[in-house]
Motif scaffolding. Sequence first.
Motif, PDB file in Angstrom:
ATOM      1  N   GLU A  10       0.870  -1.194   0.000  1.00 14.26           N
ATOM      2  CA  GLU A  10       0.000   0.000   0.000  1.00 14.26           C
ATOM      3  C   GLU A  10       0.901   1.237   0.000  1.00 14.26           C
ATOM      4  O   GLU A  10       1.358   1.695   1.045  1.00 14.26           O
ATOM      5  N   VAL A  11       1.172   1.748  -1.193  1.00 15.50           N
ATOM      6  CA  VAL A  11       2.106   2.871  -1.314  1.00 15.50           C
ATOM      7  C   VAL A  11       1.580   4.109  -0.601  1.00 15.50           C
ATOM      8  O   VAL A  11       2.319   4.839   0.067  1.00 15.50           O
ATOM      9  N   ALA A  12       0.280   4.382  -0.712  1.00 17.53           N
ATOM     10  CA  ALA A  12      -0.294   5.602  -0.134  1.00 17.53           C
ATOM     11  C   ALA A  12      -0.176   5.624   1.386  1.00 17.53           C
ATOM     12  O   ALA A  12       0.033   6.683   1.986  1.00 17.53           O
ATOM     13  N   THR A  13      -0.318   4.464   2.019  1.00 16.39           N
ATOM     14  CA  THR A  13      -0.287   4.400   3.490  1.00 16.39           C
ATOM     15  C   THR A  13       1.028   3.861   4.028  1.00 16.39           C
ATOM     16  O   THR A  13       1.201   3.738   5.239  1.00 16.39           O
ATOM     17  N   HIS A  14       1.963   3.550   3.132  1.00 14.32           N
ATOM     18  CA  HIS A  14       3.258   2.994   3.524  1.00 14.32           C
ATOM     19  C   HIS A  14       3.105   1.709   4.349  1.00 14.32           C
ATOM     20  O   HIS A  14       3.832   1.478   5.300  1.00 14.32           O
ATOM     21  N   GLN A  15       2.133   0.889   3.969  1.00 11.95           N
ATOM     22  CA  GLN A  15       1.919  -0.374   4.664  1.00 11.95           C
ATOM     23  C   GLN A  15       2.227  -1.543   3.729  1.00 11.95           C
ATOM     24  O   GLN A  15       2.230  -1.409   2.505  1.00 11.95           O
ATOM     25  N   GLY A  16       2.477  -2.688   4.355  1.00 12.39           N
ATOM     26  CA  GLY A  16       2.843  -3.857   3.575  1.00 12.39           C
ATOM     27  C   GLY A  16       4.266  -3.792   3.069  1.00 12.39           C
ATOM     28  O   GLY A  16       4.567  -4.215   1.949  1.00 12.39           O
ATOM     29  N   LEU A  17       5.171  -3.269   3.892  1.00 14.66           N
ATOM     30  CA  LEU A  17       6.574  -3.156   3.486  1.00 14.66           C
ATOM     31  C   LEU A  17       7.256  -4.519   3.512  1.00 14.66           C
ATOM     32  O   LEU A  17       7.101  -5.302   4.454  1.00 14.66           O
ATOM     33  N   ALA A  18       8.029  -4.773   2.483  1.00 14.79           N
ATOM     34  CA  ALA A  18       8.884  -5.958   2.432  1.00 14.79           C
ATOM     35  C   ALA A  18      10.122  -5.559   1.646  1.00 14.79           C
ATOM     36  O   ALA A  18      10.254  -5.834   0.450  1.00 14.79           O
ATOM     37  N   LEU A  19      11.039  -4.868   2.339  1.00 12.33           N
ATOM     38  CA  LEU A  19      12.197  -4.266   1.691  1.00 12.33           C
ATOM     39  C   LEU A  19      13.491  -4.819   2.281  1.00 12.33           C
ATOM     40  O   LEU A  19      13.640  -4.913   3.504  1.00 12.33           O
ATOM     41  N   SER A  20      14.403  -5.171   1.403  1.00  9.03           N
ATOM     42  CA  SER A  20      15.751  -5.547   1.824  1.00  9.03           C
ATOM     43  C   SER A  20      16.599  -4.287   1.870  1.00  9.03           C
ATOM     44  O   SER A  20      16.686  -3.554   0.871  1.00  9.03           O
ATOM     45  N   LEU A  55      13.350  -4.565   6.145  1.00  5.08           N
ATOM     46  CA  LEU A  55      12.496  -3.498   6.660  1.00  5.08           C
ATOM     47  C   LEU A  55      11.027  -3.902   6.485  1.00  5.08           C
ATOM     48  O   LEU A  55      10.574  -4.149   5.367  1.00  5.08           O
ATOM     49  N   LYS A  56      10.311  -3.958   7.626  1.00  3.83           N
ATOM     50  CA  LYS A  56       8.907  -4.377   7.598  1.00  3.83           C
ATOM     51  C   LYS A  56       8.081  -3.443   8.467  1.00  3.83           C
ATOM     52  O   LYS A  56       8.627  -2.682   9.278  1.00  3.83           O
TER      53      LYS A  56
END
Length: 288
Positions: A10-20, A55-56
């Motif tokens: 969810e880009v707008a809310t910055h949710q659902g992050l799964a970043l290395s 990063l989560k």
Amino acid sequence: LAQMQGSIAEVATHQGLALSLTAQGPELMDILRLAGLAYHGLPQQLGPFRLQGQLKDAGSKLHLDDIVLKAGSAQLMEVTGKGSINDLTGLVAIDLNTGISSEHPASLAQLAGLSYSGKGPVRLTGHLQGSGTHWKMSRMESAIGDNHLAGDIAVQLGERTKVTGNLTSTFLNPADFAGAQPSLTSPTDQTSPSTTGQERTARKGDGRVFSTEPLPFGLLRILDVDLKLHADRVMFGNQQIQHVVFTAALQKGRLQLKPFQFGLAGGTIDGDSTVDITGETPRVSLRL
């Protein structure tokens, strides 16, 4: 320098992050200062760092999991860590299996405004957890020169810092951690140049057990302590005592060693002691 790869649900809310995340830079202390973790007593410089992690998000909080950290330099101090850092934008909470090593501990202590006169490298490993003013190190194993210390210890920072712990040791020499050499006997190498050989001989054999040096009461004014220690061997000047066991309770300038026990000259000494500096004149009591 930081690099991130992955996805955001969810880009707008910055949710659902799964970043290395991969980050590196010339100075670890700059990152600690930005995170509000640059406490008094830490060196101003630790050296370069490299950090990897995932990063989560969990609700409104950001977490960095699966961390692999390596920082510092062999000339000063090397730090390694594996674990997680929670609530990156709030009250940062650390949960890391940590390793610290230094080949030059005297130089490191000097940068931190401390004194260390011992020899040999420093090695420390343990499970570091905490945030804000509350920190603890469990499963600690440390070797500082010839000194060894293991166990669990917790620190609560504040107007009066509180230290609690349950520690064991195979060998300790308190003189390595103090500016003055503690001694159970009157030292013969601290006499003035004008002291005669006859006076030195008299002092060496005058039968005193404890030094005439002033007792170091300074720490009693700024710390509260609840500590248990079992040490196989402890050095005091040129005297070695064995099987040292004590429980130390220090609160608002009143220290109780109750009970304590140690072996000396083939015998065993046990008792309790109280040091009270709450009044104008410090009071010391000893029962053997």
